[in-house]
Design a protein around this motif. Structure first.
Motif: not given
Ligand SMILES: CC(C)[C@H](C(=O)O)[C@@H](O)C(=O)O
Ligand code: SF4
Length: 414
Positions: A158-176
């Protein structure tokens, strides 16, 4: 038809071109087992007539899941592991040295492009540095310890493409967490998840490890994080998929839109925007694990707790992912900040993540935890509730005694 990255890595280890869904016999670059799985692996190895491991430099044992030993039975299993390691002349990481996955990456036992197996489901974490790594059962690992080879079905990707930039206070954990919420716990069963896109290029190695770590929470066999932008203390070759490689599914997410997320009891895919759980009272908070026990995670907590004191009804437990993380956090003052805020540091290792000891919640208690699983009873008590979140959210919630959005704490993120 071109090849996916995973097909390329597996082909290189099978000494022939392989395609997804094909069975391949592969040479393995390294293996590891922990105190939960190694005793069984060693017994199976001996039952198979194993006398010497295939390559003593490629086998690693780690005492991390119940370390230091909480009881006599486990203490004796630890002894069994130590004796085997000594007899075989293989590297054993003993209590307090760290969590298996952290140690494999930190000590460069696994490298980009390699094929690595571990008797632990979160072995997929090494996809963070562009390796094909997967968890296997104890007896399967015993066979690899004997021969240096295994067979596997090449996973489709599966390919998951991630665009944009994480907001301040939001981390890779929130993303996953967000992605696990979207795909579900069976959303990628036996697939290889490939993360790519501009947002990935901005991620640190710590972030990438958080991302790949939870691929197994979607059932994935393996994970691969595009190595563009990855900095390692040694040179390595980047591997890219072919333009016409076949992906079974493709997803596109804009990470700028992601808020702090939370997985509510009792499944990692019960993911909500934190706004939906706000103000839930908590009694225990945990920062640690192979998901979020690294220096960057302790820094995120310290940023919030500096000069403050956690809520009197909350106990905050911290287990650095390794002794190196602990030493770095000692040197830069992070341990002092967090201890002064009321945190209790425990030995580097899995700690309460898997419910063995060192912080089991009481009946009816709510726990906010920077780990990866919140199944009922995961932390050792079926009558408690575990909420999964980022280290910043855990720290903010420990401060207020209730689930708190860290981005609303103006002082920390102004
Ligand atoms: C106990 C062990 C076999 C297990 C795993 O394989 O993942 C543990 O590390 C976990 O996180 O649940
Ligand atoms: S820290 Fe938790 S998830 Fe990671 S290996 Fe240990 S028990 Fe498993």
């Amino acid at each position: 038809m071109g090849q996916t990255i995973i097909e390329k890595i597996v082909s290189a280890h099978a000494n022939k071109q392989v395609k997804q869904n094909e069975i391949a016999i592969v040479n393995v670059d390294g293996v590891m087992a922990t105190d939960t799985t190694a005793p069984l692996t060693i017994k199976a190895f001996q039952d198979m007539g194993g006398w010497k491991v295939w390559d003593a430099k490629k086998v690693f044992l780690i005492i991390d899941h119940a370390a230091p030993a909480p009881n006599e039975k486990i203490a004796n299993l630890h002894t069994f592991m130590r004796e085997f390691a000594k007899a075989q002349n293989i590297k054993l990481y003993d209590i307090g040295e760290g969590i298996c996955h952290q140690l494999m990456v930190e000590n460069h036992h696994v490298k980009p492009g390699q094929l690595f197996l571990g008797a632990d489901s979160h072995t997929c974490t090494y996809g963070a540095l562009g390796a094909f790594a997967t968890g296997v059962g104890s007896t399967d690992l015993a066979g690899v310890m004997l021969t240096g080879q295994t067979w596997l079905k090449v996973p489709a990707s599966f390919k998951i493409t991630l665009n944009g930039k994480l907001q301040r206070g939001v981390s890779a954990k929130d993303l996953i967490l967000y992605i696990v919420g979207q795909l579900g716990i069976e959303g990628a069963t036996y697939k290889a998840i490939e993360f790519t896109g501009p947002a990935v290029e901005l991620l640190s190695l710590d972030d990438r490890m958080t991302l790949s770590n939870m691929a197994i929470e979607m059932g994935a066999k393996a994970c691969f994080v595009d190595t563009t932008g990855l900095e390692l203390p040694y040179d390595f070759d980047h591997i890219y998929g072919d333009e016409d490689a076949a992906y079974e599914k493709e997803y596109l997410f804009n990470v700028s839109q992601i808020n702090p997320e939370i997985a509510t009891p009792h499944s990692p895919d019960n993911v909500r925007d934190i706004a939906e759980a706000i103000n839930t009272p908590i009694q225990m908070a945990f920062i640690g694990s192979c998901t979020n026990g690294r220096l960057q995670d302790l820094h995120a907590a310290a940023e919030i707790l500096k000069g403050k004191r956690i809520h009197p009804d909350v106990r905050l437990i911290i287990a650095p992912a390794s002794q190196k993380v602990l030493l770095d956090a000692l040197k830069d003052g992070t341990v002092e900040i967090l201890t002064a805020a009321g945190a209790s540091f425990i030995s580097s290792g899995c700690g309460p993540c898997v419910g063995t000891h060192q912080g089991v919640p009481g009946n009816g208690e709510n726990v906010i935890s920077a780990t990866n699983r919140n199944f009922q009873g995961r932390m050792g008590n079926r009558h408690s509730n575990v909420y999964l979140a980022s280290p910043a959210t855990v720290a903010a919630s420990a401060l207020n005694g209730k689930i708190t959005d860290p981005t609303t704490l103006k002082e920390a993120f102004s």
